[in-house]
Design a protein around this motif. Structure first.
Motif, PDB file in Angstrom:
ATOM      1  N   GLU A   1      -5.735   8.581   9.181  1.00 24.23           N
ATOM      2  CA  GLU A   1      -5.934   6.839   9.108  1.00 24.23           C
ATOM      3  C   GLU A   1      -6.955   6.449  10.287  1.00 24.23           C
ATOM      4  N   MET A   2      -7.291   5.230   9.886  1.00 26.07           N
ATOM      5  CA  MET A   2      -8.176   4.624  10.846  1.00 26.07           C
ATOM      6  C   MET A   2      -7.567   3.392  11.494  1.00 26.07           C
TER       7      MET A   2
ATOM      8  N   TYR B   1      -1.138   0.595  12.011  1.00 25.58           N
ATOM      9  CA  TYR B   1      -0.247   1.381  11.100  1.00 25.58           C
ATOM     10  C   TYR B   1       0.285   2.622  11.841  1.00 25.58           C
TER      11      TYR B   1
ATOM     12  N   ASN C   1     -12.466   7.815  10.808  1.00 27.13           N
ATOM     13  CA  ASN C   1     -12.912   7.869   9.476  1.00 27.13           C
ATOM     14  C   ASN C   1     -12.719   8.917   8.653  1.00 27.13           C
ATOM     15  N   ALA C   2     -12.000   9.034   7.611  1.00 31.30           N
ATOM     16  CA  ALA C   2     -11.665  10.129   6.926  1.00 31.30           C
ATOM     17  C   ALA C   2     -12.845  10.773   6.402  1.00 31.30           C
TER      18      ALA C   2
ATOM     19  N   GLY D   1      -5.441   8.976   4.000  1.00 30.42           N
ATOM     20  CA  GLY D   1      -4.990   7.521   4.020  1.00 30.42           C
ATOM     21  C   GLY D   1      -3.213   7.656   4.333  1.00 30.42           C
TER      22      GLY D   1
ATOM     23  N   TYR E   1     -14.653  11.140  -1.647  1.00 33.78           N
ATOM     24  CA  TYR E   1     -13.391  11.967  -1.455  1.00 33.78           C
ATOM     25  C   TYR E   1     -13.227  13.043  -2.203  1.00 33.78           C
TER      26      TYR E   1
ATOM     27  N   SER F   1       4.537   8.594   2.350  1.00 39.64           N
ATOM     28  CA  SER F   1       4.064   9.894   1.511  1.00 39.64           C
ATOM     29  C   SER F   1       3.709  11.003   2.595  1.00 39.64           C
TER      30      SER F   1
ATOM     31  N   ASP G   1      -9.478   4.258   1.166  1.00 44.99           N
ATOM     32  CA  ASP G   1     -10.245   3.194   0.477  1.00 44.99           C
ATOM     33  C   ASP G   1     -10.849   3.601  -0.840  1.00 44.99           C
TER      34      ASP G   1
ATOM     35  N   MET H   1       0.863  -1.313  -0.139  1.00 49.53           N
ATOM     36  CA  MET H   1      -0.091  -0.128  -0.117  1.00 49.53           C
ATOM     37  C   MET H   1       0.783   1.364   0.031  1.00 49.53           C
TER      38      MET H   1
ATOM     39  N   SER I   1       3.121   4.196  -1.007  1.00 53.55           N
ATOM     40  CA  SER I   1       3.047   4.555  -2.466  1.00 53.55           C
ATOM     41  C   SER I   1       4.390   4.664  -3.150  1.00 53.55           C
TER      42      SER I   1
ATOM     43  N   ASP J   1      -5.627   9.098  -0.811  1.00 53.57           N
ATOM     44  CA  ASP J   1      -4.994   7.566  -1.266  1.00 53.57           C
ATOM     45  C   ASP J   1      -5.537   6.557  -0.142  1.00 53.57           C
TER      46      ASP J   1
ATOM     47  N   PHE K   1      -1.517   5.148   5.977  1.00 54.91           N
ATOM     48  CA  PHE K   1      -0.529   3.856   6.221  1.00 54.91           C
ATOM     49  C   PHE K   1       0.256   4.049   7.287  1.00 54.91           C
TER      50      PHE K   1
HETATM   51  C1  LIG Z   1      -2.850   2.909   0.263  1.00 53.06           C
HETATM   52  S1  LIG Z   1      -2.769   3.127   1.929  1.00 53.06           S
HETATM   53  C2  LIG Z   1      -1.965   4.575   1.946  1.00 53.06           C
HETATM   54  C3  LIG Z   1      -0.440   4.711   1.690  1.00 53.06           C
HETATM   55  C4  LIG Z   1       0.163   5.956   2.175  1.00 53.06           C
HETATM   56  N1  LIG Z   1      -0.366   7.365   1.411  1.00 53.06           N
HETATM   57  C5  LIG Z   1       1.590   5.958   1.655  1.00 53.06           C
HETATM   58  O1  LIG Z   1       1.786   6.315   0.304  1.00 53.06           O
HETATM   59  O2  LIG Z   1       2.404   5.018   2.189  1.00 53.06           O
HETATM   60  C6  LIG Z   1      -4.639   3.602   2.179  1.00 53.06           C
HETATM   61  C7  LIG Z   1      -4.737   3.789   3.792  1.00 53.06           C
HETATM   62  O3  LIG Z   1      -5.997   4.275   3.940  1.00 53.06           O
HETATM   63  C8  LIG Z   1      -6.563   4.006   5.392  1.00 53.06           C
HETATM   64  N2  LIG Z   1      -7.890   4.135   5.047  1.00 53.06           N
HETATM   65  C9  LIG Z   1      -8.944   3.082   4.490  1.00 53.06           C
HETATM   66  N3  LIG Z   1     -10.078   3.718   4.683  1.00 53.06           N
HETATM   67  C10 LIG Z   1      -9.766   4.864   5.391  1.00 53.06           C
HETATM   68  C11 LIG Z   1     -10.811   5.637   5.983  1.00 53.06           C
HETATM   69  N4  LIG Z   1     -12.295   5.376   5.485  1.00 53.06           N
HETATM   70  N5  LIG Z   1     -10.631   6.621   6.708  1.00 53.06           N
HETATM   71  C12 LIG Z   1      -8.995   6.745   7.356  1.00 53.06           C
HETATM   72  N6  LIG Z   1      -8.217   5.957   6.607  1.00 53.06           N
HETATM   73  C13 LIG Z   1      -8.699   4.859   5.735  1.00 53.06           C
HETATM   74  C14 LIG Z   1      -6.086   2.328   5.101  1.00 53.06           C
HETATM   75  O4  LIG Z   1      -6.124   1.922   6.578  1.00 53.06           O
HETATM   76  C15 LIG Z   1      -4.672   2.361   4.764  1.00 53.06           C
HETATM   77  O5  LIG Z   1      -3.598   2.711   5.666  1.00 53.06           O
END
Ligand SMILES: C[S@@+](CC[C@H](N)C(=O)[O-])C[C@H]1O[C@@H](n2cnc3c(N)ncnc32)[C@H](O)[C@@H]1O
Length: 211
Positions: free
Chosen positions: A89-90, A94, A117-118, A65, A144, A71, A137, A39, A41, A135, A67
């Motif tokens: 982040e949720m 992580y 929850n974003a 997001g 978003y 990023s 869900d 996940m 980037s 970045d 993670f």
């Molecule tokens: C693709 S990863 C992000 C990668 C990060 N931007 C990076 O480059 O390392 C997506 C992240 O979004 C989080 N996520 C998913 N749905 C979410 C939500 N509704 N609210 C907050 N975070 C969420 C996941 O737990 C995950 O850690």
């Protein structure tokens, strides 16, 4: 489907600036703690984000997001000392990995993480942002983008990762690809913005909202 020929992807990455040591350390810590870190980037998207922050002179960033923080740290590196990056982040697992890195200089004064929850966090945030990076869900990408439009400054940038979803956007045979394709259409038809979709890694969309 690999978007880019593997040899070309490796070649272009080898000609992209390496991450600073602390971010390499974060990648190693993430890899040791988690089964998968796909996940994250990665260098090319990370460097693109860092350059966009530097070129645009962004001072206030929203990331959706976190993670483990890759990023966020790449973008924070290009922020001025008094710049601010809010990242949502949720997942607590992580956060435990990113927290000790976010507590170090210069990130501690620039990065603020919001857990939850974003979709609920973003509407409650004060003020506007110069750059918003989406970045989280994928099924919620259309939502978003709509929320980002409400929070972006005139002339600001919205950057979205994974807009090609491994090529699945071509036939949209799953819910995530369907939602990403829908968002891509919303962006294409947005007369208040100009956009560029790049076939970089899993696809990156750069949107400049009109001033
Ligand atoms: C693709 S990863 C992000 C990668 C990060 N931007 C990076 O480059 O390392 C997506 C992240 O979004 C989080 N996520 C998913 N749905 C979410 C939500 N509704 N609210 C907050 N975070 C969420 C996941 O737990 C995950 O850690």
């Amino acid at each position: 489907m690999e978007i880019t020929n593997k040899q070309i992807a490796d070649y272009t990455e080898s000609f992209t600036t390496e991450e600073p040591d602390i971010i390499k350390e974060l990648v190693k810590a993430s890899d040791e703690d988690l089964e998968y870190i796909d996940m994250l980037s990665g260098r090319q998207t990370g460097m693109l984000l860092k350059l966009l922050v530097a070129i645009s002179g962004a001072r206030r960033i929203l990331e959706v997001g976190t993670f483990t923080g890759y990023s966020a740290m790449m973008m924070a590196d290009a922020l001025p000392d008094d710049g601010e990056l809010i990242t949502c982040e949720m997942n607590e697992r992580y956060r435990k990995i990113s927290e000790p890195f976010f507590e170090r200089e210069p990130y501690c004064s620039k990065i603020r993480q919001k857990m939850g929850n974003a979709l609920e966090i973003i509407p409650k945030l004060d003020g506007t942002f110069d750059l918003i990076f989406l970045d989280a869900d994928k099924v919620n990408y259309p939502a978003y983008y709509r929320l980002a439009k409400e929070k972006i400054k005139p002339g600001g940038l919205i950057v979205v990762d994974n807009v090609l979803w491994g090529g699945d956007v071509l036939n949209q045979n799953n819910r995530k690809a369907e939602a990403i394709h829908k968002m891509n259409e919303i962006i294409r038809d947005d007369h208040e913005a100009e956009q560029l979709m790049l076939p970089l890694r899993d696809g990156v969309m750069i949107v400049k909202v009109k001033s």
